[in-house]
Design a protein around this motif. Structure first.
Motif, PDB file in Angstrom:
ATOM      1  N   UNK A 272       0.833  -1.199   0.000  1.00 56.61           N
ATOM      2  CA  UNK A 272       0.000   0.000   0.000  1.00 56.61           C
ATOM      3  C   UNK A 272       0.875   1.258   0.000  1.00 56.61           C
ATOM      4  N   UNK A 273       0.382   2.306  -0.699  1.00 58.00           N
ATOM      5  CA  UNK A 273       1.196   3.520  -0.855  1.00 58.00           C
ATOM      6  C   UNK A 273       1.514   4.184   0.484  1.00 58.00           C
ATOM      7  N   UNK A 274       0.625   4.041   1.472  1.00 59.76           N
ATOM      8  CA  UNK A 274       0.934   4.741   2.736  1.00 59.76           C
ATOM      9  C   UNK A 274       2.169   4.125   3.399  1.00 59.76           C
ATOM     10  N   UNK A 275       2.383   2.819   3.227  1.00 58.97           N
ATOM     11  CA  UNK A 275       3.579   2.195   3.802  1.00 58.97           C
ATOM     12  C   UNK A 275       4.816   2.495   2.953  1.00 58.97           C
ATOM     13  N   UNK A 276       4.670   2.371   1.632  1.00 63.35           N
ATOM     14  CA  UNK A 276       5.833   2.561   0.758  1.00 63.35           C
ATOM     15  C   UNK A 276       6.311   4.015   0.780  1.00 63.35           C
ATOM     16  N   UNK A 277       5.361   4.930   0.820  1.00 66.11           N
ATOM     17  CA  UNK A 277       5.735   6.341   0.871  1.00 66.11           C
ATOM     18  C   UNK A 277       6.488   6.650   2.171  1.00 66.11           C
ATOM     19  N   UNK A 278       6.015   6.069   3.260  1.00 69.06           N
ATOM     20  CA  UNK A 278       6.678   6.296   4.550  1.00 69.06           C
ATOM     21  C   UNK A 278       8.085   5.696   4.550  1.00 69.06           C
ATOM     22  N   UNK A 279       8.248   4.536   3.937  1.00 68.90           N
ATOM     23  CA  UNK A 279       9.582   3.924   3.853  1.00 68.90           C
ATOM     24  C   UNK A 279      10.517   4.845   3.073  1.00 68.90           C
ATOM     25  N   UNK A 280      10.017   5.372   1.953  1.00 69.30           N
ATOM     26  CA  UNK A 280      10.842   6.264   1.133  1.00 69.30           C
ATOM     27  C   UNK A 280      11.214   7.521   1.925  1.00 69.30           C
ATOM     28  N   UNK A 281      10.223   8.130   2.564  1.00 67.55           N
ATOM     29  CA  UNK A 281      10.469   9.388   3.292  1.00 67.55           C
ATOM     30  C   UNK A 281      11.438   9.195   4.457  1.00 67.55           C
ATOM     31  N   UNK A 282      11.320   8.068   5.148  1.00 70.58           N
ATOM     32  CA  UNK A 282      12.221   7.810   6.278  1.00 70.58           C
ATOM     33  C   UNK A 282      13.634   7.486   5.809  1.00 70.58           C
ATOM     34  N   UNK A 283      13.762   7.013   4.566  1.00 69.58           N
ATOM     35  CA  UNK A 283      15.062   6.533   4.075  1.00 69.58           C
ATOM     36  C   UNK A 283      15.864   7.602   3.350  1.00 69.58           C
ATOM     37  N   UNK A 284      15.156   8.505   2.669  1.00 72.37           N
ATOM     38  CA  UNK A 284      15.834   9.413   1.733  1.00 72.37           C
ATOM     39  C   UNK A 284      15.898  10.828   2.298  1.00 72.37           C
ATOM     40  N   UNK A 285      17.100  11.387   2.276  1.00 70.40           N
ATOM     41  CA  UNK A 285      17.248  12.782   2.703  1.00 70.40           C
ATOM     42  C   UNK A 285      18.083  13.544   1.687  1.00 70.40           C
TER      43      UNK A 285
END
Ligand code: ZN
Length: 386
Positions: A272-285
């Motif tokens: 689901x996009x809510x999980x994948x988006x959160x993974x991306x946001x937490x990982x990428x800076x």
């Protein structure tokens, strides 16, 4: 003499203690999988489909625990077949035994071990795993409907294994039967494998989305893990991410019932996009969030990916005030340089520019990349001011 005797006895005793202390053998250094915790949940890495010598596997149960621990997993389920036990003349036991043997080693290594079995039938309904069982033995009945009902009554969760397995789905294309509709409508099937071993089933992924089923990826390994997948060659077993309130079996069960899962397969995550988006946001800076650009000149923006997933980005429809790379790969644990360039000699002022990409390695549907936006604050300096 006596002293030498004492020392040699001590030496032998130490060797024996050493041997006893490592009864299951090889565990030494665990690798950690860096996928961040998200949305207040712990991101647990799980393989809910494994075989041992207690069905048609070639591995002792405790070894499954060691393999999972070494590869950075949090939880596994050993799911030996109820109906297919080719070693049964040599391995004489009931259906709970592989779990019981593995449990002692799991406790030593703090690996969560979930009791499971594979209900192994012709299509339909095919093969289904029941996990969180209390007792596997009552599942050994003639009618598969009874087996699933008994599992459900024990509080187990049942999911459909390898829906597109070519021995049960001609051409490797999964078929949804009335039997599956019946299981779904009765609340007896809560998920399905979108990936199993080296196979991926996009049609099953679409069903999971349409029918609100938990997405799962599992290894279904029958051989020693090192025969099937070699991490040093970039191969890793498929596994399921469970977003759980805590690191416990009960929290995993609750999360699966709530469909808080994602499937990791060959460097991609499906969910689901809510999980994948959160993974991306937490990982990428972005190493800098603010840059200045003169006219159509360029600058470099460093982008760091703290996770173990490579993010392959393909440019989406972006703001026209900046020219950005059409494709960029943010490799695991590394920092990439993203070259950006102005598009006008006369633009001036400070502006937050949204840079849109699709992440090809985060799939929110079959072939559907997760859309993400990187926000960059840009001070545009017109050329004539120089
Ligand atoms: Zn299996």
């Amino acid at each position: 003499m006596k002293k030498i005797y004492f020392i040699s006895t001590l030496f032998v005793a130490m060797i024996l203690i050493g041997a006893v202390g490592s009864t299951e053998g090889a565990a030494s250094e665990r690798i950690e999988i860096n996928i961040p915790d998200i949305l207040g949940y712990k991101t647990l890495k799980c393989d809910f489909h494994l075989h041992t010598v207690f069905s048609d596997g070639n591995v002792w149960p405790g070894v499954r625990v060691d393999e999972a621990w070494l590869q950075g997993l949090d939880a596994i389920s050993i799911t030996d077949h109820i109906e297919y036990r080719p070693h049964k003349d040599d391995i004489v036991s009931d259906h709970n035994r592989s779990y019981e043997i593995a449990r002692a080693r799991a406790e030593q290594l703090s690996l969560i071990l979930i009791k499971g079995s594979e209900i192994t039938r012709d299509m339909p309904p095919g093969h289904l795993n029941a996990i969180f069982l209390k007792d596997s033995n009552p599942l050994d009945v003639e009618d598969w409907r009874d087996a699933i009902r008994i599992a459900h009554e024990q509080g187990a969760l049942v999911f459909w294994n390898h829906p597109g397995w070519d021995r049960q789905a001609p051409g490797g294309i999964a078929v949804w039967y009335d039997e599956h509709t019946h299981l779904l409508e009765q609340g007896l099937m809560m998920g399905l494998e979108v990936a199993n071993h080296v196979s991926y089933y996009p049609e099953a992924y679409q069903w999971a989305i349409d029918k609100n089923l938990a997405v799962l990826a599992n290894s279904d390994s029958h051989q020693p893990m090192a025969h099937d997948f070699q991490p040093d060659k970039g191969e890793f077993r498929p596994y399921t991410l469970v977003f759980a309130e805590e690191r416990s079996a009960e929290a995993i069960r609750k999360a699966m019932l709530d469909r808080r899962t994602a499937a990791v397969f060959q460097g991609k995550i499906m969910g689901d996009s809510r999980f994948l988006e959160a993974i991306f946001k937490e990982s990428v800076t972005l190493e800098v969030s603010s840059v200045s650009i003169k006219g159509q000149g360029g600058t470099a923006v460093q982008v760091h990916n703290a996770s173990d997933i490579d993010f392959r980005l393909v440019a989406g429809k972006s703001d026209c005030s900046l020219q950005v790379p059409g494709e960029i790969t943010l490799s695991d644990g590394k920092t990439a340089v993203m070259g950006v360039r102005g598009t006008s000699d006369t633009m001036s002022g400070r502006k937050t520019v949204p840079i849109s990409y699709g992440v090809e390695t985060l799939l929110v549907g079959p072939g559907e990349s997760l859309p993400v936006t990187l926000e960059l604050e840009v001070e545009f300096i017109p050329l004539e001011q120089q």
